[in-house]
Design an enzyme around this catalytic site. Structure first.
Site, PDB file in Angstrom:
ATOM      1  N   SER A  48      41.267  40.736  40.717  1.00 39.01           N
ATOM      2  CA  SER A  48      41.046  39.968  42.193  1.00 39.01           C
ATOM      3  C   SER A  48      41.094  38.361  42.120  1.00 39.01           C
ATOM      4  O   SER A  48      42.082  37.503  42.653  1.00 39.01           O
ATOM      5  CB  SER A  48      39.363  39.781  42.854  1.00 39.01           C
ATOM      6  OG  SER A  48      38.874  40.898  42.741  1.00 39.01           O
ATOM      7  N   ARG A  98      35.252  30.596  27.746  1.00 39.22           N
ATOM      8  CA  ARG A  98      36.810  30.541  28.825  1.00 39.22           C
ATOM      9  C   ARG A  98      37.457  29.217  29.148  1.00 39.22           C
ATOM     10  O   ARG A  98      36.458  28.386  29.460  1.00 39.22           O
ATOM     11  CB  ARG A  98      35.608  30.771  30.047  1.00 39.22           C
ATOM     12  CG  ARG A  98      36.208  31.268  31.654  1.00 39.22           C
ATOM     13  CD  ARG A  98      35.666  31.944  32.644  1.00 39.22           C
ATOM     14  NE  ARG A  98      36.050  31.721  34.059  1.00 39.22           N
ATOM     15  CZ  ARG A  98      36.555  31.321  34.776  1.00 39.22           C
ATOM     16  NH1 ARG A  98      35.777  30.285  34.691  1.00 39.22           N
ATOM     17  NH2 ARG A  98      37.219  31.184  35.603  1.00 39.22           N
ATOM     18  N   SER A 138      40.748  35.316  35.135  1.00 45.00           N
ATOM     19  CA  SER A 138      39.661  33.903  33.880  1.00 45.00           C
ATOM     20  C   SER A 138      40.322  34.390  32.544  1.00 45.00           C
ATOM     21  O   SER A 138      41.495  35.189  32.484  1.00 45.00           O
ATOM     22  CB  SER A 138      38.611  35.225  33.729  1.00 45.00           C
ATOM     23  OG  SER A 138      37.775  34.038  34.673  1.00 45.00           O
ATOM     24  N   GLU A 152      30.363  40.286  31.708  1.00 42.59           N
ATOM     25  CA  GLU A 152      31.701  41.224  31.863  1.00 42.59           C
ATOM     26  C   GLU A 152      32.949  39.947  31.575  1.00 42.59           C
ATOM     27  O   GLU A 152      33.810  41.303  30.588  1.00 42.59           O
ATOM     28  CB  GLU A 152      32.753  41.084  33.969  1.00 42.59           C
ATOM     29  CG  GLU A 152      32.406  39.373  34.396  1.00 42.59           C
ATOM     30  CD  GLU A 152      33.423  39.070  34.942  1.00 42.59           C
ATOM     31  OE1 GLU A 152      35.103  40.136  36.100  1.00 42.59           O
ATOM     32  OE2 GLU A 152      32.477  39.426  36.094  1.00 42.59           O
TER      33      GLU A 152
HETATM   34  N1  ADP Z   1      44.676  50.764  43.544  1.00 46.25           N
HETATM   35  C1  ADP Z   1      44.475  49.535  44.196  1.00 46.25           C
HETATM   36  N2  ADP Z   1      44.182  48.903  44.869  1.00 46.25           N
HETATM   37  C2  ADP Z   1      43.766  47.140  45.044  1.00 46.25           C
HETATM   38  N3  ADP Z   1      43.786  46.753  44.208  1.00 46.25           N
HETATM   39  C3  ADP Z   1      44.519  46.974  43.635  1.00 46.25           C
HETATM   40  C4  ADP Z   1      45.019  48.103  42.617  1.00 46.25           C
HETATM   41  N4  ADP Z   1      45.191  48.308  41.712  1.00 46.25           N
HETATM   42  C5  ADP Z   1      46.107  47.201  40.729  1.00 46.25           C
HETATM   43  N5  ADP Z   1      45.763  46.310  42.455  1.00 46.25           N
HETATM   44  C6  ADP Z   1      45.057  44.853  42.240  1.00 46.25           C
HETATM   45  O1  ADP Z   1      44.160  44.524  41.220  1.00 46.25           O
HETATM   46  C7  ADP Z   1      43.518  43.315  41.580  1.00 46.25           C
HETATM   47  C8  ADP Z   1      42.086  44.314  41.156  1.00 46.25           C
HETATM   48  O2  ADP Z   1      42.053  43.736  39.468  1.00 46.25           O
HETATM   49  P1  ADP Z   1      40.592  44.217  38.743  1.00 46.25           P
HETATM   50  O3  ADP Z   1      41.130  43.660  37.294  1.00 46.25           O
HETATM   51  O4  ADP Z   1      40.717  45.623  38.886  1.00 46.25           O
HETATM   52  O5  ADP Z   1      40.010  43.009  39.217  1.00 46.25           O
HETATM   53  P2  ADP Z   1      38.564  43.121  39.895  1.00 46.25           P
HETATM   54  O6  ADP Z   1      37.415  43.294  38.671  1.00 46.25           O
HETATM   55  O7  ADP Z   1      38.250  41.708  40.979  1.00 46.25           O
HETATM   56  O8  ADP Z   1      38.245  44.231  41.068  1.00 46.25           O
HETATM   57  C9  ADP Z   1      43.710  44.045  43.199  1.00 46.25           C
HETATM   58  O9  ADP Z   1      43.394  42.330  43.544  1.00 46.25           O
HETATM   59  C10 ADP Z   1      44.800  44.166  43.405  1.00 46.25           C
HETATM   60  O10 ADP Z   1      45.759  42.883  42.869  1.00 46.25           O
HETATM   61  C1  PAZ Z   2      34.846  35.506  39.403  1.00 44.63           C
HETATM   62  C2  PAZ Z   2      34.943  35.574  38.408  1.00 44.63           C
HETATM   63  C3  PAZ Z   2      34.747  35.739  36.959  1.00 44.63           C
HETATM   64  C4  PAZ Z   2      35.333  37.689  38.894  1.00 44.63           C
HETATM   65  O1  PAZ Z   2      36.285  38.415  38.008  1.00 44.63           O
HETATM   66  P1  PAZ Z   2      36.988  39.648  38.894  1.00 44.63           P
HETATM   67  O2  PAZ Z   2      36.146  40.521  39.500  1.00 44.63           O
HETATM   68  O3  PAZ Z   2      37.714  38.777  39.588  1.00 44.63           O
HETATM   69  O4  PAZ Z   2      37.895  40.448  37.729  1.00 44.63           O
HETATM   70  C5  PAZ Z   2      37.261  35.697  38.712  1.00 44.63           C
HETATM   71  O5  PAZ Z   2      37.638  36.261  39.713  1.00 44.63           O
HETATM   72  C6  PAZ Z   2      37.532  34.741  38.415  1.00 44.63           C
HETATM   73  O6  PAZ Z   2      36.826  34.067  37.277  1.00 44.63           O
HETATM   74  N1  PAZ Z   2      37.585  33.775  39.404  1.00 44.63           N
HETATM   75  C7  PAZ Z   2      38.085  32.623  39.317  1.00 44.63           C
HETATM   76  C8  PAZ Z   2      37.678  30.943  39.643  1.00 44.63           C
HETATM   77  C9  PAZ Z   2      37.567  29.808  39.235  1.00 44.63           C
HETATM   78  O7  PAZ Z   2      38.924  30.108  38.937  1.00 44.63           O
HETATM   79  O8  PAZ Z   2      37.487  29.436  38.312  1.00 44.63           O
END
Ligand code: ADP
Ligand code: PAZ
Length: 392
Positions: free
Chosen positions: A208, A223, A211, A157
């Site tokens: 979520s 990273r 990074s 990723e």
């Molecule tokens: N429609 C949505 N639903 C849920 N979360 C959203 C939405 N739009 C923005 N977010 C925000 O974006 C974050 C997820 O970002 P994203 O870059 O897609 O990460 P991930 O790859 O972890 O899903 C959520 O934790 C929330 O804070």
């Molecule tokens: C595990 C992850 C790479 C997953 O990516 P995400 O789905 O959050 O975009 C990311 O949530 C992350 O780097 N978490 C932080 C872990 C830390 O604080 O070291």
């Protein structure tokens, strides 16, 4: 970062040459997808070839035509799928083909429904392999095989993220921006930013979780950190904001959380220096308006009763954003990098967080750090892995 000195076409050619060592081969008009299956949202980028020859059009299967129509004629899919039409990129080249990039997202928690839909649309008969990245590419690998007979070509990723950013930036002259006039909220506005000579830059991806990467060149990054600095620290991110906000306000979506925060006032929830000192703490230059203790007012029943849902949403947003900002700043200092780029869907429809981050960087760096934000926020991983598409 100096003015842009090469045009779109030159950059495109540079990108095509730099993205792979082998010569660019022309691919047939298959459905080209890149998926980033994240902790909260699944991002699906669909490349629609626009240079289809009459022969190719004749050969195109009915199922493929239907899928193309379904994806490109709608902007909502079921109850939770959305196409971000404002982000669509026309007239771009991928692996020798000209076409349009479409940007679609749905909650990762809806994966079962997505797979059912994909099966009903005949995907199983059409493609055998899809490029995927994000944790869900591993977690849901067997579900894809079982439900739609699809093999996932998995890509890292963070590799995909960097690759996607460089590609989108090269193909969209309006991709990068910064916030100008930070000191005056009425005059504060987005302005285009020139991304030429960006290296090294610190890339802060707020999904979520968070990074933080130090990027030294197109194929050279490390990273540096998350928000968890020590092994047992807690990790803050967009998920923390949404989770806490849902608990505190009962909001049902990220968009609702941001709407609440927009009209809320965190000073009704947080304890400021002036709530403690009656003004500034002059000896140590702590202004009265500084937050001394996030949520520090919520220790009396009376104050809790007075705090509105919107105030709680705003305080949550400010607390999480400022923590992420201060970790980003610390990483920038440690790595001795002054160019900061913030991405991730936490920044979606979220100018409050972007301005807070920009103000924090400006304040701590005495005006030397001006963070950059990107229009395609959370879609770069999906684009980056789509660029990996090959003949398989
Ligand atoms: N429609 C949505 N639903 C849920 N979360 C959203 C939405 N739009 C923005 N977010 C925000 O974006 C974050 C997820 O970002 P994203 O870059 O897609 O990460 P991930 O790859 O972890 O899903 C959520 O934790 C929330 O804070
Ligand atoms: C595990 C992850 C790479 C997953 O990516 P995400 O789905 O959050 O975009 C990311 O949530 C992350 O780097 N978490 C932080 C872990 C830390 O604080 O070291």
């Amino acid at each position: 970062m100096a003015p842009r000195s090469y045009n779109k076409k030159q950059k495109r050619a540079m990108m095509q040459n730099s993205s792979k060592e082998e010569p660019v081969v022309s691919h047939p008009p298959m459905p080209w997808f890149g998926m980033d299956i994240g902790g909260t949202l699944c991002k699906l980028v669909y490349f629609e070839p626009k240079d289809v020859t009459p022969d190719e059009a004749l050969e195109e299967k009915e199922t493929l035509k239907n899928i193309r129509k379904y994806l490109t004629k709608n902007s909502a899919y079921g109850k939770t799928g959305h196409r971000d039409t404002h982000l669509q990129m026309d007239d771009v080249y991928i692996r020798g083909r000209r076409g349009t990039l479409h940007f679609i997202r749905f909650p990762t928690s809806e994966m079962d429904n997505f797979l059912t839909l994909a099966r009903n649309k005949g995907m199983a008969t059409l493609v055998s392999t899809v490029c995927a990245t994000g944790g869900g590419a591993y977690k849901f690998e067997q579900n894809f095989k079982k439900e739609v007979n699809m093999r996932l070509h998995k890509y890292d990723e963070l590799d995909s993220l960097v690759k996607g950013i460089l590609y989108v930036e090269m193909n969209n002259p309006h991709e990068c921006y910064y916030w100008a006039n930070l000191s005056d909220d009425k005059l504060c506005e987005k302005r285009e930013f020139d991304f030429k000579d960006p290296y090294p830059f610190l890339l802060v991806n707020i999904g979520s979780g968070v990074s933080v990467l130090a990027v030294y060149g197109p194929n050279n990054y490390k990273r540096v950190s998350g928000t968890r600095l020590l092994y047992m620290d807690s990790s803050l991110g967009g998920g923390t904001f949404l989770g806490l906000c849902s608990l505190l306000t009962g909001c049902n979506s990220f968009d609702e959380a941001i709407e609440l925060a927009t009209i809320g006032d965190n000073t009704r929830v947080d304890k400021l220096v002036k709530d403690i000192y009656g003004g500034d703490y002059e000896r140590f230059y702590l202004p009265g308006d500084l937050v001394a203790s996030s949520f520090g007012q919520m220790i009396t029943r009376e104050r809790c009763m007075r705090a509105r849902r919107e105030d709680l949403a705003r305080a949550t947003l400010v607390t999480i954003t400022n923590n992420i900002g201060s970790i980003a700043r610390m990483c920038a200092q440690n790595e001795k990098i002054n160019n900061l780029v913030f991405v991730g869907n936490f920044l979606r429809v979220n100018p409050i967080a972007m301005k807070l981050l920009a103000r924090a960087m400006d304040y701590w760096s005495h005006g030397t750090i001006q963070p950059v934000f990107l229009e395609h926020e959370g879609y770069f991983g999906a684009v980056g892995c789509l660029l990996e598409i090959d003949d398989s």
